[in-house]
Design a protein around this motif. Structure first.
Motif, short mmCIF file in Angstrom:
data_model
loop_
_atom_site.label_atom_id
_atom_site.label_comp_id
_atom_site.label_asym_id
_atom_site.label_seq_id
_atom_site.Cartn_x
_atom_site.Cartn_y
_atom_site.Cartn_z
N MET A 114 0.85 -1.17 0.00
CA MET A 114 0.00 0.00 0.00
C MET A 114 0.89 1.23 0.00
SD MET A 114 -2.80 1.32 2.82
CE MET A 114 -4.18 0.39 2.19
N GLN A 115 0.39 2.28 -0.64
CA GLN A 115 1.07 3.57 -0.59
C GLN A 115 0.12 4.60 0.00
OE1 GLN A 115 2.70 4.95 -4.27
NE2 GLN A 115 4.51 3.68 -4.06
N ILE A 116 0.70 5.53 0.75
CA ILE A 116 -0.08 6.64 1.29
C ILE A 116 0.53 7.94 0.81
CG2 ILE A 116 -0.95 5.43 3.32
CD1 ILE A 116 1.30 6.78 4.95
N LEU A 117 -0.30 8.95 0.73
CA LEU A 117 0.15 10.28 0.38
C LEU A 117 -0.11 11.18 1.57
CD1 LEU A 117 1.24 12.05 -1.95
CD2 LEU A 117 -1.14 12.52 -2.56
N VAL A 118 0.95 11.84 2.05
CA VAL A 118 0.81 12.69 3.23
C VAL A 118 1.11 14.14 2.86
CG1 VAL A 118 1.38 10.85 4.85
CG2 VAL A 118 3.19 12.31 3.99
N ASN A 119 0.49 15.07 3.58
CA ASN A 119 0.77 16.48 3.36
C ASN A 119 1.92 16.92 4.26
OD1 ASN A 119 -0.35 16.91 5.93
ND2 ASN A 119 -2.21 17.86 5.17
N ASN A 120 2.20 18.21 4.29
CA ASN A 120 3.35 18.70 5.07
C ASN A 120 3.12 18.64 6.57
OD1 ASN A 120 1.44 20.72 5.08
ND2 ASN A 120 2.87 22.39 4.65
N GLU A 121 1.91 18.29 7.01
CA GLU A 121 1.63 18.12 8.43
C GLU A 121 1.55 16.64 8.81
OE1 GLU A 121 -2.04 20.28 8.56
OE2 GLU A 121 -1.03 22.17 8.97
N ASP A 122 2.00 15.76 7.91
CA ASP A 122 1.98 14.30 8.09
C ASP A 122 0.58 13.73 8.16
OD1 ASP A 122 4.78 14.07 7.99
OD2 ASP A 122 4.93 14.50 10.13
N LEU A 123 -0.42 14.45 7.66
CA LEU A 123 -1.78 13.94 7.60
C LEU A 123 -1.95 13.18 6.30
CD1 LEU A 123 -3.63 17.13 8.83
CD2 LEU A 123 -3.23 15.04 10.13
N ILE A 124 -2.58 12.03 6.37
CA ILE A 124 -2.77 11.20 5.18
C ILE A 124 -3.92 11.78 4.37
CG2 ILE A 124 -3.27 8.88 4.33
CD1 ILE A 124 -2.06 7.81 6.97
N VAL A 125 -3.63 12.15 3.13
CA VAL A 125 -4.64 12.77 2.27
C VAL A 125 -5.07 11.87 1.12
CG1 VAL A 125 -4.00 15.13 2.88
CG2 VAL A 125 -2.85 14.00 0.96
N GLY A 126 -4.41 10.72 0.97
CA GLY A 126 -4.77 9.77 -0.07
C GLY A 126 -4.04 8.46 0.14
N TYR A 127 -4.52 7.42 -0.54
CA TYR A 127 -3.86 6.12 -0.47
C TYR A 127 -4.15 5.33 -1.73
CZ TYR A 127 -8.24 3.70 0.47
OH TYR A 127 -9.50 3.18 0.36
N ALA A 128 -3.32 4.33 -1.97
CA ALA A 128 -3.54 3.39 -3.07
C ALA A 128 -3.21 2.00 -2.56
CB ALA A 128 -2.65 3.73 -4.27
N ASP A 129 -4.18 1.08 -2.64
CA ASP A 129 -3.88 -0.29 -2.23
C ASP A 129 -3.48 -1.14 -3.43
OD1 ASP A 129 -6.45 -0.32 -3.22
OD2 ASP A 129 -7.29 -1.51 -1.61
N VAL A 130 -3.70 -0.62 -4.63
CA VAL A 130 -3.23 -1.25 -5.87
C VAL A 130 -2.57 -0.16 -6.69
CG1 VAL A 130 -3.93 -2.43 -7.98
CG2 VAL A 130 -5.12 -2.93 -5.84
N GLY A 131 -1.40 -0.45 -7.21
CA GLY A 131 -0.69 0.57 -7.97
C GLY A 131 0.03 1.52 -7.04
N GLY A 132 0.13 2.77 -7.45
CA GLY A 132 0.86 3.73 -6.64
C GLY A 132 0.37 5.14 -6.86
N ILE A 133 0.93 6.04 -6.07
CA ILE A 133 0.61 7.46 -6.13
C ILE A 133 1.93 8.20 -6.30
CG2 ILE A 133 -0.35 9.44 -4.90
CD1 ILE A 133 -1.95 7.52 -3.19
N GLU A 134 1.97 9.16 -7.21
CA GLU A 134 3.18 9.96 -7.37
C GLU A 134 3.46 10.68 -6.06
OE1 GLU A 134 4.80 13.70 -9.99
OE2 GLU A 134 3.30 12.37 -10.89
N GLY A 135 4.64 10.49 -5.51
CA GLY A 135 5.02 11.10 -4.25
C GLY A 135 4.56 10.31 -3.03
N GLY A 136 3.98 9.12 -3.27
CA GLY A 136 3.48 8.29 -2.18
C GLY A 136 4.58 7.61 -1.39
N ILE A 137 4.24 7.20 -0.19
CA ILE A 137 5.15 6.49 0.70
C ILE A 137 4.70 5.03 0.76
CG2 ILE A 137 6.00 6.29 3.07
CD1 ILE A 137 5.30 9.31 3.37
N GLU A 138 5.60 4.12 0.46
CA GLU A 138 5.28 2.69 0.54
C GLU A 138 5.27 2.27 2.01
OE1 GLU A 138 4.18 -0.83 -1.11
OE2 GLU A 138 4.78 0.87 -2.35
#
Length: 71
Positions: free
Chosen positions: A1-25
């Motif tokens: 899974m990948q998550i996308l976080v903002n500059n306050e470390d809040l999760i603003v998106g995720y992908a359980d299949v594939g990925g997100i540009e700038g995402g954290i695995e």
């Protein structure tokens, strides 16, 4: 899974299949039960390799603007 976080470390998106540009695995083992079914942007916080509920989360209220009649 990948998550996308903002500059306050809040999760603003995720992908359980594939990925997100700038995402954290992340490993699926750190994903809390109910994360996917109750996900809303900023409801969860990514903190030092763990996912926690954001205690400051407030549901964004829908804004209903009045419509003007067409003339």
């Amino acid at each position: 899974m990948q998550i996308l976080v903002n500059n306050e470390d809040l999760i603003v998106g995720y992908a359980d299949v594939g990925g997100i540009e700038g995402g954290i695995e992340i490993d699926d083992s750190i994903v809390p039960q109910g994360f996917i079914s109750s996900f809303k942007p900023k409801r969860y916080l990514y903190n030092e390799g763990t996912i926690e509920v954001n205690n400051d989360f407030e549901e964004e209220k829908e804004i209903n603007l009045p419509s003007t009649p067409h003339t």
